[in-house]
Design a protein around this motif. Structure first.
Motif, PDB file in Angstrom:
ATOM      1  N   GLU A 268      -6.231  48.821   8.843  1.00 46.69           N
ATOM      2  CA  GLU A 268      -5.091  48.973   9.558  1.00 46.69           C
ATOM      3  C   GLU A 268      -3.796  49.563   9.182  1.00 46.69           C
ATOM      4  N   ALA A 269      -4.051  48.854   7.593  1.00 45.95           N
ATOM      5  CA  ALA A 269      -2.383  49.904   6.824  1.00 45.95           C
ATOM      6  C   ALA A 269      -2.418  50.928   7.372  1.00 45.95           C
ATOM      7  N   GLY A 270      -4.161  50.951   6.706  1.00 47.87           N
ATOM      8  CA  GLY A 270      -4.392  52.692   6.037  1.00 47.87           C
ATOM      9  C   GLY A 270      -4.533  53.474   7.504  1.00 47.87           C
ATOM     10  N   LYS A 271      -5.125  52.729   8.423  1.00 46.69           N
ATOM     11  CA  LYS A 271      -4.726  54.148  10.081  1.00 46.69           C
ATOM     12  C   LYS A 271      -3.453  53.946  10.198  1.00 46.69           C
ATOM     13  N   ARG A 272      -2.507  53.207  10.034  1.00 48.58           N
ATOM     14  CA  ARG A 272      -0.926  53.358  10.114  1.00 48.58           C
ATOM     15  C   ARG A 272       0.099  54.833   9.709  1.00 48.58           C
ATOM     16  N   LEU A 273      -0.145  54.380   7.857  1.00 47.67           N
ATOM     17  CA  LEU A 273      -0.249  55.133   7.103  1.00 47.67           C
ATOM     18  C   LEU A 273      -0.079  56.926   7.495  1.00 47.67           C
ATOM     19  N   ASN A 274      -1.905  57.368   7.891  1.00 48.88           N
ATOM     20  CA  ASN A 274      -2.301  58.339   8.564  1.00 48.88           C
ATOM     21  C   ASN A 274      -1.928  58.791   9.551  1.00 48.88           C
ATOM     22  N   GLU A 275      -1.035  57.629  10.554  1.00 56.98           N
ATOM     23  CA  GLU A 275      -1.223  58.382  12.094  1.00 56.98           C
ATOM     24  C   GLU A 275       0.133  58.999  11.533  1.00 56.98           C
ATOM     25  N   THR A 276       1.135  58.844  10.349  1.00 60.90           N
ATOM     26  CA  THR A 276       2.718  58.796   9.665  1.00 60.90           C
ATOM     27  C   THR A 276       1.988  59.910   8.947  1.00 60.90           C
ATOM     28  N   ASP A 277       0.715  60.478   8.380  1.00 57.83           N
ATOM     29  CA  ASP A 277       0.840  61.559   7.526  1.00 57.83           C
ATOM     30  C   ASP A 277       0.862  60.673   5.607  1.00 57.83           C
TER      31      ASP A 277
ATOM     32  N   ARG B 295      12.963  53.322  -4.728  1.00 59.76           N
ATOM     33  CA  ARG B 295      13.805  53.737  -2.909  1.00 59.76           C
ATOM     34  C   ARG B 295      13.188  54.531  -2.562  1.00 59.76           C
ATOM     35  N   ILE B 296      12.703  55.400  -3.255  1.00 61.22           N
ATOM     36  CA  ILE B 296      11.832  56.277  -2.207  1.00 61.22           C
ATOM     37  C   ILE B 296      10.297  55.642  -2.314  1.00 61.22           C
ATOM     38  N   ALA B 297       9.622  54.881  -2.462  1.00 63.98           N
ATOM     39  CA  ALA B 297       7.905  54.628  -2.242  1.00 63.98           C
ATOM     40  C   ALA B 297       8.436  53.554  -0.914  1.00 63.98           C
ATOM     41  N   LYS B 298       9.728  52.659  -0.957  1.00 62.71           N
ATOM     42  CA  LYS B 298       9.875  51.544  -0.575  1.00 62.71           C
ATOM     43  C   LYS B 298      10.536  52.786   1.384  1.00 62.71           C
ATOM     44  N   SER B 299      11.372  53.459   0.776  1.00 62.84           N
ATOM     45  CA  SER B 299      11.545  54.609   2.299  1.00 62.84           C
ATOM     46  C   SER B 299      10.633  54.970   2.399  1.00 62.84           C
ATOM     47  N   GLU B 300       9.643  55.548   2.227  1.00 63.21           N
ATOM     48  CA  GLU B 300       8.022  56.300   2.352  1.00 63.21           C
ATOM     49  C   GLU B 300       6.979  55.156   3.099  1.00 63.21           C
ATOM     50  N   VAL B 301       6.934  54.033   2.337  1.00 59.18           N
ATOM     51  CA  VAL B 301       5.818  53.537   2.895  1.00 59.18           C
ATOM     52  C   VAL B 301       6.596  52.289   3.997  1.00 59.18           C
ATOM     53  N   GLY B 302       7.027  51.849   3.768  1.00 55.24           N
ATOM     54  CA  GLY B 302       7.923  51.055   4.731  1.00 55.24           C
ATOM     55  C   GLY B 302       8.341  51.408   5.865  1.00 55.24           C
ATOM     56  N   GLY B 303       9.083  52.889   6.356  1.00 53.72           N
ATOM     57  CA  GLY B 303       8.522  53.906   7.256  1.00 53.72           C
ATOM     58  C   GLY B 303       7.781  54.052   8.113  1.00 53.72           C
ATOM     59  N   ALA B 304       6.555  53.701   7.109  1.00 52.31           N
ATOM     60  CA  ALA B 304       5.502  53.407   8.517  1.00 52.31           C
ATOM     61  C   ALA B 304       4.723  52.699   8.595  1.00 52.31           C
ATOM     62  N   LEU B 305       5.074  51.114   7.290  1.00 57.04           N
ATOM     63  CA  LEU B 305       4.508  50.011   7.629  1.00 57.04           C
ATOM     64  C   LEU B 305       5.878  49.138   8.508  1.00 57.04           C
ATOM     65  N   ARG B 306       6.445  49.687   9.093  1.00 54.77           N
ATOM     66  CA  ARG B 306       7.445  48.677  10.252  1.00 54.77           C
ATOM     67  C   ARG B 306       7.160  47.603  10.086  1.00 54.77           C
ATOM     68  N   ASP B 307       7.915  46.698   9.313  1.00 54.98           N
ATOM     69  CA  ASP B 307       7.712  44.852   9.896  1.00 54.98           C
ATOM     70  C   ASP B 307       6.886  43.894   8.580  1.00 54.98           C
TER      71      ASP B 307
ATOM     72  N   VAL C 151      -1.373  57.602  -0.133  1.00 56.78           N
ATOM     73  CA  VAL C 151      -0.715  55.697  -0.647  1.00 56.78           C
ATOM     74  C   VAL C 151      -2.066  55.138   0.076  1.00 56.78           C
ATOM     75  N   GLU C 152      -2.813  54.686  -1.403  1.00 59.40           N
ATOM     76  CA  GLU C 152      -3.794  54.052  -1.588  1.00 59.40           C
ATOM     77  C   GLU C 152      -3.868  52.805  -1.177  1.00 59.40           C
ATOM     78  N   VAL C 153      -4.409  52.316  -0.336  1.00 55.88           N
ATOM     79  CA  VAL C 153      -4.135  50.976   0.062  1.00 55.88           C
ATOM     80  C   VAL C 153      -6.099  49.710  -0.562  1.00 55.88           C
ATOM     81  N   GLU C 154      -5.413  48.993  -1.195  1.00 53.11           N
ATOM     82  CA  GLU C 154      -6.751  48.008  -1.882  1.00 53.11           C
ATOM     83  C   GLU C 154      -6.504  46.762  -1.493  1.00 53.11           C
ATOM     84  N   PRO C 155      -7.320  45.802  -1.516  1.00 56.73           N
ATOM     85  CA  PRO C 155      -7.038  44.717  -1.431  1.00 56.73           C
ATOM     86  C   PRO C 155      -6.148  44.123  -2.670  1.00 56.73           C
TER      87      PRO C 155
END
Length: 123
Positions: free
Chosen positions: A30-39, A90-102, A43-47
């Protein structure tokens, strides 16, 4: 300006699962899908891992109760041409946080990386 690798921990809620392995798979997917949907495919996603309080050995960061799991995910992103570690954070939080809201995010590590001498800064 420097390049940094920023590692963040995310708390992901997964409902209607019976096993932690299934919850981890769903969370990563789910995290990968949401990141991919926002280009944000970069971002690497791992457990995530957490240490055992008794022995210190790492194990999957997932807790399951009443068919609902809280899964810790590790998200890593490379930040280019940041002024400082704080700027990269700040850049990282903005990039990832924008895609993974809440989704709660916490920066757990920032490491300066070697820049390519021939890099023209277009990344």
């Amino acid at each position: 300006m420097s390049n940094y690798e920023v590692a963040m921990e995310a708390a992901w809620l997964v409902r209607d699962v019976e096993e932690t392995d299934d919850a981890i798979g769903v969370a990563v997917s789910e995290a990968g899908k949401r990141l991919n949907e926002t280009d944000k495919q970069y971002v690497e996603v791992e457990p995530g891992l957490t240490g055992c309080p008794a022995c210190g050995e790492p194990f999957d960061a997932a807790f399951l109760a009443a068919n609902t799991a809280l899964v810790g995910l590790l998200l890593e992103i490379d930040i280019f041409n940041a002024d400082s570690e704080e700027h990269a954070e700040r850049i990282a939080k903005s990039e990832v946080g924008g895609a993974l809201r809440d989704v709660p995010l916490e920066v757990i590590e920032i490491a300066e990386t070697e820049g390519d001498e021939d890099d023209d800064g277009d990344e």
